[in-house]
Design an enzyme around this catalytic site. Structure first.
Site, PDB file in Angstrom:
ATOM      1  N   ALA A  26      -4.196  -2.783  12.801  1.00 54.02           N
ATOM      2  CA  ALA A  26      -2.751  -3.264  11.911  1.00 54.02           C
ATOM      3  C   ALA A  26      -3.203  -2.961  10.609  1.00 54.02           C
ATOM      4  CB  ALA A  26      -2.230  -4.342  12.272  1.00 54.02           C
ATOM      5  N   CYS A  31      -2.301  -0.783  18.164  1.00 52.40           N
ATOM      6  CA  CYS A  31      -2.697  -1.269  16.562  1.00 52.40           C
ATOM      7  C   CYS A  31      -2.865  -2.705  16.774  1.00 52.40           C
ATOM      8  CB  CYS A  31      -2.389  -1.107  15.751  1.00 52.40           C
ATOM      9  SG  CYS A  31      -1.515  -0.077  15.620  1.00 52.40           S
ATOM     10  N   CYS A  32      -3.958  -3.501  17.248  1.00 51.87           N
ATOM     11  CA  CYS A  32      -3.914  -5.005  16.841  1.00 51.87           C
ATOM     12  C   CYS A  32      -4.651  -5.279  15.234  1.00 51.87           C
ATOM     13  CB  CYS A  32      -4.581  -5.425  18.458  1.00 51.87           C
ATOM     14  SG  CYS A  32      -6.558  -5.484  17.968  1.00 51.87           S
ATOM     15  N   LYS A  33      -4.873  -6.504  15.335  1.00 46.32           N
ATOM     16  CA  LYS A  33      -5.765  -7.372  14.624  1.00 46.32           C
ATOM     17  C   LYS A  33      -6.763  -6.102  13.762  1.00 46.32           C
ATOM     18  CE  LYS A  33      -7.572 -11.667  12.189  1.00 46.32           C
ATOM     19  NZ  LYS A  33      -7.680 -12.541  12.766  1.00 46.32           N
ATOM     20  N   THR A  62      -6.157  -4.559  21.524  1.00 51.21           N
ATOM     21  CA  THR A  62      -6.748  -2.192  22.156  1.00 51.21           C
ATOM     22  C   THR A  62      -7.397  -1.885  22.698  1.00 51.21           C
ATOM     23  OG1 THR A  62      -6.071  -2.233  19.636  1.00 51.21           O
ATOM     24  CG2 THR A  62      -6.373  -0.212  20.070  1.00 51.21           C
TER      25      THR A  62
END
Length: 939
Positions: A369, A842-844, A850
């Site tokens: 992200a 998206c993730c962290k 993801t």
């Protein structure tokens, strides 16, 4: 024999080319004949009649693939298959693939080692767990050695039907414990009508499966693939074969690639920011004399802005030094020198070849992200910080003049237009004089047309009321309230107007007063440009008319306003046109100069107001926004280039590209809990800012095909270079330089255990607001799409896709406010694909969440679009989520792939939460302790 792990160092991930490997010791090896950009070798495995070490034991079989390089004669563990449970005739769905860069030859020897995994939960499913020396006593690692076989690559390629059936033998080479079949895979090639019938055990039933290929159409041209190699680096490939519902095989090639744009785009963007900021600082210095109050503010602003420029220059210098890597790992999220670089930016591509269907490519860009991790999220993210900043600035009192963000953006836009149009007008004016000196009527008309168009754009830029109010504000900021305007050019038609007497001010504050200011003066100065252009047009028309009259029928016209400019042609005809146009061109340039000088100073004064209020906070917000935008833009440019080259020969896509633009859908998996709230706020603003980006496709004039960014913070143009042969197939509007727009949308659904806490005890309104806002944007794009695309295309499109129904379903799910409603993600992704959009997940850190999302999406596509056998859905999902990849992982690796992870809960908090849920009393105690720790942390 020496044993090595493939990819245990950074050097191991970059293979030697065939020529380099051959030249390493002078020995020549036979290269494998292959197509350009295609894998050198792909094969699948199956075992038969395996002998269990214990009677009546059901085997859980795994095959480890090792490579013996002919030059080194050392064993390198390369990859492994998935674990097939409960059968002595395992059919492996995970194949083996050697990419085009890998140094493999016909003399290369491949060793296949078969293991029985006793406890799947304990086995790490990696290539490096079992040492070659302890294969007889591996009880401590949860697997036992069954047998091995080996072959040379040349033997496989030259065998009948490119199939080998090898005997598996024990470690002493004596006892035969079964056979293993090696079958070459050629994706997209016809097998001469032959099919290989293989029997496998599916849930206790025998099922005959047919290995068969049909001839597909080319998925992507060779030029496209070779050109993409300049953007994508270090591919990691996996091969699968899955059964379809009609008991035939489909083949899947999965590829994950890094992109050099991870570092290239941030460097381009930072260079652009430095140039823009230096220009702004110079304009502040040239603002002229100001009253002491405003002059002190300007000095303070310049001091801080110079510090920011120095910071950007230092970051750029550090990025230039980063020459080895082409992506930023998740462990470097908090690295200050890499703030502008996206986290884990990768292309995840699935190439599907299934019987009776065309080959298909499914691309997803996976990236962490976009967020300012180094600056932290203690005070929230950009969405909250910007709102708070604007609220405080709007309510400020005495010292500053408030301009809304829209007015500030408008001031930057007008300044940018001035800087672009003024040199263009000067160039076209010189071309007009050059045409006059050559006495060329056609050239004169063309030059006049271009000059008129650019000048009209120039005049139109100053129609905004903002310029008037800015001039008045600047007037009150001068010492004594006197407007220190630059001297009027001598050739200006309105040079007589000036204000010579000082105008006393009743008070010196930030509120401008109109009583002593002539508002009509700006109108007169601004109108002089148009009047000067009209004089030039009239003179050109007269010269062309008299020239045509002298050659043919003369038709004198009387009643001209300026008799001196209507005299007969002089004795020097080739100098006459130039001499008569030159004074008018000078007058036009002088009028423009006066307008530009006044407008630049007044609009720069507007920008000074934004910077002067809460100076450190304003610049830090700008820095944070630049960081987040840089990460988002790098992913967008990567996705745009990949989408362009994948769909280059699709006329409908190209028409949509220049007629409507592209939808860009971001799938967010962030929770609305703790720091991830700030990440989501950063991400929402960064993706929204991508609306300011337009693309322009140009023809590459050299081997340098990396994109170039131009423009300013409020409007960027990304110039994408393509080779001449690719440029020729583009529609005319695109070749002529039409700007291509993108429409980014973000849908976020938190899916981890932290989101469970947020939904039960926290606030999810941020997620709901973002989803609702972006649904409206998606609906607007759909309306424009249906309005602008041709009717024949729309009628065919509506027959193939029920987009209206999908949009209604998506809206209902957003309104339902259901907990962890992943249906929102699936519907948004489906709509994006049907609209030929670009997909992001998206993730962290673009790893665990993801990878789970991408693999689930891929298997769902295989089920819904390519008839994946329903009994194999879970097994296919397990294969794609298995850890081993082609020679890239070791036991100590933490994969940054974003696509290949274990199907296991990775959070250290998962099991404690699951345990606490058993008892409500324990859960309450745990929540109280967690809140106490959280408060202590932020205090």
């Amino acid at each position: 024999m020496e044993i090595k792990e493939e990819g245990t160092s950074e050097e191991g991930q970059h293979f030697l080319s065939t020529a380099q490997a051959n030249d390493s010791d002078g020995t020549q090896f036979t290269s494998i004949q292959k197509s350009a950009n295609e894998p050198q070798l792909e094969f699948i495995l199956a075992c038969k009649d395996l002998v269990a070490p214990v009677r009546d034991r059901k085997l859980n079989t795994l095959v480890q693939i090792s490579v013996i390089h002919p030059a080194e004669q050392s064993l390198t563990r390369y990859s492994s298959t998935e674990i097939v449970e409960g059968t002595r005739d395992p059919l492996f769905l995970t194949g083996v693939i050697f990419p085009s860069e890998y140094p493999i030859y016909e003399e290369t020897k491949i060793k296949l080692t078969v293991y029985d995994v006793k406890d799947k939960a304990l086995d790490t499913v990696r290539t490096s767990v079992l040492s070659e020396h302890n294969k007889e006593s591996p009880s401590e690692v949860g697997r036992s050695f069954l047998g091995y076989a080996s072959f040379k690559v040349g033997e496989l390629l030259k065998s009948k039907e490119q199939l080998l059936s090898l005997s598996l033998r024990t470690s002493d080479g004596g006892k035969v414990v079964g056979t293993i079949e090696v079958i070459v895979v050629k994706m997209g090639e016809i097998e001469d009508g032959e099919a290989d019938h293989i029997t496998t055990d599916v849930q206790g039933q025998k099922c005959a499966l047919v290995y068969e290929c049909t001839a597909p159409e080319s998925v992507s041209g060779k030029d496209n693939l070779s050109f993409l190699n300049a953007v994508l680096k270090n591919p990691v490939c996996k091969l699968y074969r899955f059964p379809t519902s009609d008991n035939k095989w489909m083949q899947i090639r999965e590829q994950m690639s890094e992109s050099v744009l991870s570092f290239h785009i941030p460097k381009e963007l930072i260079s652009l920011h430095i140039k823009e900021d230096l220009c702004r600082n110079q304009e502040l210095k040239e603002l002229g004399e100001l009253s002491p109050h405003w002059d002190n503010l300007r000095k303070n602003v310049l001091t801080h802005c110079d510090q920011m420029v120095n910071m950007y220059q230092d970051i750029l210098s550090e990025l230039i030094k980063e020459t080895g890597s082409s992506f930023k790992s998740s462990s470097s999220k908090g690295d200050k020198t890499l703030e502008f670089v996206p986290v884990n930016l990768h292309l995840q591509r699935m190439h599907v070849h299934s019987p009776h269907l065309k080959d298909a490519l499914y691309d997803v860009i996976t990236v962490g992200a976009p967020a300012a991790h180094f600056q932290g999220f203690k005070n929230g993210g950009l969405r909250k910080l910007l709102h708070r900043f604007e609220t405080e600035r709007r309510n400020t009192g005495y010292q500053f003049i408030y301009y809304s963000p829209e007015n500030t953006a408008k001031a930057k836009e007008v300044l940018s237009n001035i800087n672009q149009l003024q040199p263009l007008i000067a160039t076209h004016a010189d071309l007009l004089l050059n045409s006059a000196s050559q006495r060329s009527p056609d050239s004169l008309k063309n030059s006049l047309k271009m000059l008129s168009e650019k000048t009209e754009l120039f005049v139109h830029a100053f129609k905004d009321q903002l310029v008037r109010s800015a001039l008045l504000a600047l007037y009150t900021a001068r010492p004594g309230g006197i407007l220190k305007k630059p001297p009027s050019p001598k050739s200006s038609p309105e040079e007589s107007h000036s204000q010579d007497q000082p105008l006393p001010m009743k008070r010196q504050d930030s509120i401008p007063h109109h009583s002593d200011y002539d508002e009509e003066e700006w109108d007169r100065v601004w109108a002089n440009v148009g009047k000067s252009l009209n004089c030039v047009i009239a003179m050109v028309d007269k010269l062309i008319e008299r020239d045509s009259g002298s050659e043919g029928s003369s038709c004198d016209k009387d009643g001209e306003k300026d008799p001196s400019r209507a005299d007969s042609i002089t004795s020097h005809p080739r100098e006459d046109w130039y001499e008569q146009l030159h004074p008018l061109i000078l007058a036009l340039k002088d009028c423009m100069g006066e307008v530009v000088s006044r407008a630049k100073q007044s609009l720069t004064f507007v920008l000074l107001q934004e910077l002067a209020y809460s100076l450190p906070q304003c610049l830090m917000l700008t820095l944070r926004r630049d960081i987040v935008f840089s990460q988002a833009l790098a992913g967008l440019v990567c996705g745009f280039i990949i989408k362009l080259h994948t769909s280059l020969h699709d006329p409908d896509f190209l028409q949509q590209l220049h007629t409507v633009g592209l939808i860009v859908q971001y799938e967010g998996l962030l929770s609305t809990y703790s720091d991830e709230i700030g990440m989501l706020e950063d991400m929402a603003v960064g993706i929204s800012d991508l609306k300011k980006v337009a693309f322009k496709i140009i023809e590459a004039k050299s081997n340098d095909v990396l994109p170039v960014i131009t423009g300013r913070r409020e409007h960027y143009v990304v110039e994408v270079k393509v080779p001449a042969r690719m440029f020729e197939v583009l529609p005319l509007p695109i070749r002529e330089g039409q700007l291509l727009h993108v429409y980014p949308v973000l849908f976020n659904v938190g899916i981890n255990e932290q989101q469970t806490l947020a939904e039960r005890f926290g606030d999810v309104s941020l997620q709901e607001t973002i989803n609702q806002e972006n649904f409206e944007l998606l609906k607007e794009y759909y309306a424009v799409f249906m309005e602008k695309m041709p009717p024949d295309y729309i009628s065919h499109f509506q027959e193939q896709n029920d987009l209206k129904g999908l949009l209604e379903n998506l809206h209902q799910n957003i309104q339902a406010k259901k907990r962890k409603n992943v249906e929102i993600m699936w519907l948004a992704a489906t709509i994006c694909r049907k609209l030929n959009g670009i997909r992001f997940t998206c993730c962290k850190s673009a790893k665990d969440r993801t990878s789970m999302s991408v693999t689930l999406e891929q298997c769902s596509i295989l089920r819904d679009e390519h008839q994946l056998h329903k009994d194999f859905f879970i097994r296919a999902l397990d294969c794609m989520r298995s850890r081993p990849s082609q020679g890239a992982l070791t036991e100590s690796d933490d994969p940054e792939s974003g696509c290949l992870t274990d199907n296991k809960p990775t959070s250290r908090h998962f099991y404690p939460v699951a345990l606490l849920l058993v008892s409500s009393h324990l859960l309450v105690v745990w929540l109280i302790l967690s809140l106490a720790l959280l408060l202590a942390k932020y205090q």
